[in-house]
Scaffold this motif. Structure first.
Motif, PDB file in Angstrom:
ATOM      1  N   PRO A 158       0.814  -1.214   0.000  1.00  0.00           N
ATOM      2  CA  PRO A 158       0.000   0.000   0.000  1.00  0.00           C
ATOM      3  C   PRO A 158       0.854   1.274   0.000  1.00  0.00           C
ATOM      4  O   PRO A 158       0.391   2.323  -0.455  1.00  0.00           O
ATOM      5  CB  PRO A 158      -0.843  -0.112   1.274  1.00  0.00           C
ATOM      6  CG  PRO A 158      -0.177  -1.123   2.121  1.00  0.00           C
ATOM      7  CD  PRO A 158       0.591  -2.026   1.212  1.00  0.00           C
ATOM      8  N   MET A 190       1.300   2.029  -3.510  1.00  0.00           N
ATOM      9  CA  MET A 190       0.023   2.539  -4.032  1.00  0.00           C
ATOM     10  C   MET A 190      -0.171   4.013  -3.678  1.00  0.00           C
ATOM     11  O   MET A 190      -0.652   4.803  -4.480  1.00  0.00           O
ATOM     12  CB  MET A 190      -1.155   1.741  -3.460  1.00  0.00           C
ATOM     13  CG  MET A 190      -1.269   0.311  -3.941  1.00  0.00           C
ATOM     14  SD  MET A 190      -1.647   0.170  -5.714  1.00  0.00           S
ATOM     15  CE  MET A 190      -0.176  -0.678  -6.266  1.00  0.00           C
ATOM     16  N   LYS A 191       0.193   4.375  -2.439  1.00  0.00           N
ATOM     17  CA  LYS A 191      -0.005   5.768  -2.012  1.00  0.00           C
ATOM     18  C   LYS A 191       0.872   6.735  -2.809  1.00  0.00           C
ATOM     19  O   LYS A 191       0.454   7.851  -3.121  1.00  0.00           O
ATOM     20  CB  LYS A 191       0.246   5.897  -0.500  1.00  0.00           C
ATOM     21  CG  LYS A 191      -0.936   5.370   0.314  1.00  0.00           C
ATOM     22  CD  LYS A 191      -0.646   5.349   1.819  1.00  0.00           C
ATOM     23  CE  LYS A 191      -1.768   4.616   2.555  1.00  0.00           C
ATOM     24  NZ  LYS A 191      -1.461   4.423   3.992  1.00  0.00           N
ATOM     25  N   MET A 228      -7.348   3.014  -5.446  1.00  0.00           N
ATOM     26  CA  MET A 228      -6.584   3.971  -4.639  1.00  0.00           C
ATOM     27  C   MET A 228      -6.600   5.351  -5.302  1.00  0.00           C
ATOM     28  O   MET A 228      -6.746   6.379  -4.628  1.00  0.00           O
ATOM     29  CB  MET A 228      -5.146   3.471  -4.465  1.00  0.00           C
ATOM     30  CG  MET A 228      -5.023   2.167  -3.689  1.00  0.00           C
ATOM     31  SD  MET A 228      -5.496   2.256  -1.935  1.00  0.00           S
ATOM     32  CE  MET A 228      -4.066   3.080  -1.239  1.00  0.00           C
TER      33      MET A 228
END
Lengths: 195, 195
Positions: free
Chosen positions: A32, A35-36, A67
């Motif tokens: 993640p 992804m951020k 996302m």
């Protein structure tokens, strides 16, 4: 060097036939944190386009797409490869997508209800190689009378024709990482400048 | 009434055979606002379990799973239904999953590299009905010597045996919405109290 390039160099494995496996953080196991960074970079580039919807194809495009959608605060729509039993053929926009690796053609579809003429759609995908999946989505968006506001790609194989095909359609393609060449023998990756 | 129940009542369409279609915000088009509520609710319930990984099955579990993973700040791993060409059979944990709607059995798999004995895994899925997909994931986690820390479900069909099967395995199942019955003739949905 950007976060995504670093991870590709650290964890990417190259197989014959220009296959780059980055399953440990992008498309089987997903970090993640990566992804951020991705959602932020796409937001910075596309935020002035009045995006109303994010679109991708199942399955590996879904994680970056949702996302990005959360960052833009707009719905995400993914094209399915199999028609749900509850969806009638005439209720769907469809496109044929050829897979060079599998050498098969599949139909992708989205319900007509979820796209309309006012939509400005940002297409998101994990990889861009020959551009078949993206071209299919572009066709679906245009069939709906909507506008493709841009195409955001995590990893582009710049030695394959996908980007050129999309740019010929007048589309803005933004790739976080562009790969100029990969060499399975020496496990060597060369990046290309720019996005 | 919770946000998810409200959306189900407003937008859900019921088809014969207990099929509830909530494609407009949960699993074809996805509303990131709903996802943000879901990830927060799962975090509130499971945050004391020292979760190290979020796991789901492609494709419709991916969106809630990556949002939950971002909230917990741990990796998300999704089981694939087709073996990637780069993955050897002996390098994967696999499980057989039977689909009652399609009446077919498929094999789901994850690379062995991405699960280990220290993992405490939170399984996330959009729907729970017969529990086949979740049971497959539980088996894979246990094959890896890891621990299932809990199972988070967006919409549970409580009139089907999935939850009971999972609880018999000693697992903590938390469903955001539980559905007691659905009636296609009158398009009526009854919710069940609790999670």
């Amino acid at each position: 060097m950007s976060y995504l390039k670093e991870r590709i160099l650290e964890e990417g494995v190259i197989y014959p036939g220009n296959v780059l496996k980055i399953d440990s953080f992008l498309n089987h196991q997903i970090d993640p944190g990566v992804m951020k960074e991705i959602e932020k970079e796409f937001y910075d580039h596309f935020s002035d386009r009045r995006i109303t919807k994010i679109m991708t194809v199942e399955a590996s495009g879904i994680a970056p797409a949702i996302m990005v959608a959360a960052h833009f605060d707009v719905p995400m729509l993914f094209a399915k490869k199999k028609k749900p039993s509850t969806l009638k053929a005439e209720e769907a926009y469809t496109a044929e997508v050829y897979s060079y690796t599998k050498q098969t053609t599949s139909t992708v579809m989205v319900p007509k209800d979820y796209l309309n003429k006012e939509d400005a759609v940002l297409i998101i995908d994990d990889f861009l190689a020959n551009g078949e999946a993206s071209m299919g989505l572009v066709q679906i968006v245009r069939d709906a009378g909507a506008k493709v506001a841009g195409i955001g790609i995590c990893v582009e194989k710049s030695f394959q024709p996908g980007r050129e095909r999309l740019e010929k359609e007048g589309l803005d393609v933004y790739s976080i990482v562009r790969i100029e060449s990969i060499d399975s023998k020496n496990q060597e990756i060369k990046f290309k400048e720019g996005h």
